[in-house]
Design an enzyme around this catalytic site. Sequence first.
Site, mmCIF file in Angstrom:
data_model
loop_
_atom_site.group_PDB
_atom_site.id
_atom_site.type_symbol
_atom_site.label_atom_id
_atom_site.label_comp_id
_atom_site.label_asym_id
_atom_site.label_seq_id
_atom_site.Cartn_x
_atom_site.Cartn_y
_atom_site.Cartn_z
ATOM 1 N N HIS A 199 -22.205 31.078 66.900
ATOM 2 C CA HIS A 199 -21.323 32.154 67.037
ATOM 3 C C HIS A 199 -19.941 31.260 67.678
ATOM 4 O O HIS A 199 -18.847 31.864 68.481
ATOM 5 C CB HIS A 199 -20.708 33.298 67.245
ATOM 6 C CG HIS A 199 -22.742 33.962 66.015
ATOM 7 N ND1 HIS A 199 -22.477 33.439 65.097
ATOM 8 C CD2 HIS A 199 -22.726 35.624 66.121
ATOM 9 C CE1 HIS A 199 -23.347 34.819 64.799
ATOM 10 N NE2 HIS A 199 -22.978 35.755 65.414
ATOM 11 N N HIS A 249 -18.494 39.794 60.682
ATOM 12 C CA HIS A 249 -19.277 40.130 60.959
ATOM 13 C C HIS A 249 -19.357 41.684 61.508
ATOM 14 O O HIS A 249 -20.053 42.230 62.931
ATOM 15 C CB HIS A 249 -19.769 39.205 62.814
ATOM 16 C CG HIS A 249 -21.180 39.603 63.037
ATOM 17 N ND1 HIS A 249 -21.800 40.080 63.284
ATOM 18 C CD2 HIS A 249 -22.027 37.937 63.272
ATOM 19 C CE1 HIS A 249 -23.654 39.958 63.871
ATOM 20 N NE2 HIS A 249 -23.267 38.385 63.926
ATOM 21 N N GLU A 292 -23.315 38.283 56.138
ATOM 22 C CA GLU A 292 -22.136 36.705 56.758
ATOM 23 C C GLU A 292 -22.621 35.782 55.875
ATOM 24 O O GLU A 292 -23.047 35.398 56.164
ATOM 25 C CB GLU A 292 -22.482 36.644 58.293
ATOM 26 C CG GLU A 292 -22.909 37.895 59.639
ATOM 27 C CD GLU A 292 -23.831 36.771 60.597
ATOM 28 O OE1 GLU A 292 -23.461 36.344 60.788
ATOM 29 O OE2 GLU A 292 -24.342 37.932 60.966
HETATM 30 C C1 GLA Z 1 -25.650 37.091 64.004
HETATM 31 C C2 GLA Z 1 -27.254 35.808 64.585
HETATM 32 C C3 GLA Z 1 -28.454 37.060 64.954
HETATM 33 C C4 GLA Z 1 -27.780 38.152 66.402
HETATM 34 C C5 GLA Z 1 -26.210 38.344 66.282
HETATM 35 C C6 GLA Z 1 -25.698 38.812 67.228
HETATM 36 O O1 GLA Z 1 -26.091 37.607 63.151
HETATM 37 O O2 GLA Z 1 -27.986 35.057 63.572
HETATM 38 O O3 GLA Z 1 -29.014 36.183 65.740
HETATM 39 O O4 GLA Z 1 -26.437 36.463 67.523
HETATM 40 O O5 GLA Z 1 -25.147 37.565 64.824
HETATM 41 O O6 GLA Z 1 -26.172 39.698 67.800
#
Ligand code: GLA
Length: 344
Positions: A97, A171, A308
């Site tokens: 991220h 997100h 997402e």
């Molecule tokens: C995304 C990732 C997850 C986790 C979330 C935040 O969806 O794929 O593994 O990191 O973000 O906790």
Amino acid sequence: QTPAGEDIDVYTFNNANGVELRVMTLGATLTHFFAPDAKGKLADIVLGYDTPSPYLTNSPYCGATVGRYGNRIANGRFSIDSNEYTLVTNNGQNHLHGGTVGYDKRVWDAEIIDVEGGSAVAFSLVSADGDEGYPGTLTIKAVHMLTDENEFRIDYSATTDKATVLNLTHHSYFNLSGAGDILKHMMMINAKTITAIDATSIPTGELMPVVDTPFDFTTPQAIGKRINGEHPQLKAGAGYDHNFVIDRPEGDTSLIVAAQVSDPSSGRTLEVRTTEPGVQLYTGNFLDGSITGKGGTVYNHRNGFCLETQHYPDSPNHPSFPSAQLKPGETYTHTVIYRTGTDG
Ligand code: GLA
């Protein structure tokens, strides 16, 4: 203000049907999404906080704009042509991220803009050459809009001055009941395969057919029905935390349905449409009651789900995946629409 004293602005949008959205310049984040149920009763259907500081210190990306590369890049490494780049690693050995100070932790510029059929704010951010290890100055726009049709729409665009990779995503953790777990929500995902992952959630390269597995959401299924099963992919993700390959012709970027969700208890529905090739279903597997959100609500295991829209995780290291590269002179675009409704 941020703890460092930087001003944060919040914009509130309302439409004639009672839908209200609030977005803020910290992280170009959606903080509130009030949506009516079948009887017109409003509930806030996204997780978040009452104040800005937890978004900087303690948030699992609630409502944020994630980048430069949403999801994971293996070992924080990739190359473009013969140039190798090393990114910040913040998820075991991997980059997640956008790194430790991703776009979710930046204060974006914002401007109210005129749009047809709703109201909108254009967030913008310039991400420097070398930011968290990424090459190229990236100039980004993320227009967040509420339409008269009860759609929360985001239009992303970006340009660069040096070849780079990017994967912007949104997100939000949705909970169509407004509280509790999301296990009884019915989920349809327009995908015949997922990108299978290894034990560190990096794609192996295999596009795994969903047929006869707990990943088959081609017809609506309760999220919780198979989530605790023995399938090795569920073990790898601690539940659903996978990229679903949206069923569309290769290279097609038309705006099509990625997923449809409905909550039998409230009658609220959510439809997700996108131009992107993939969508990550994440079922709040790492929420464990350690976070207290809006109105003092404790966020327990699986109290929200994320959809997402994205390019596949670790695309920079998988030449067979749709490319996440952007070169000077090109413009990145990505649209996602989250439309709320009721089925009652
Ligand atoms: C995304 C990732 C997850 C986790 C979330 C935040 O969806 O794929 O593994 O990191 O973000 O906790």
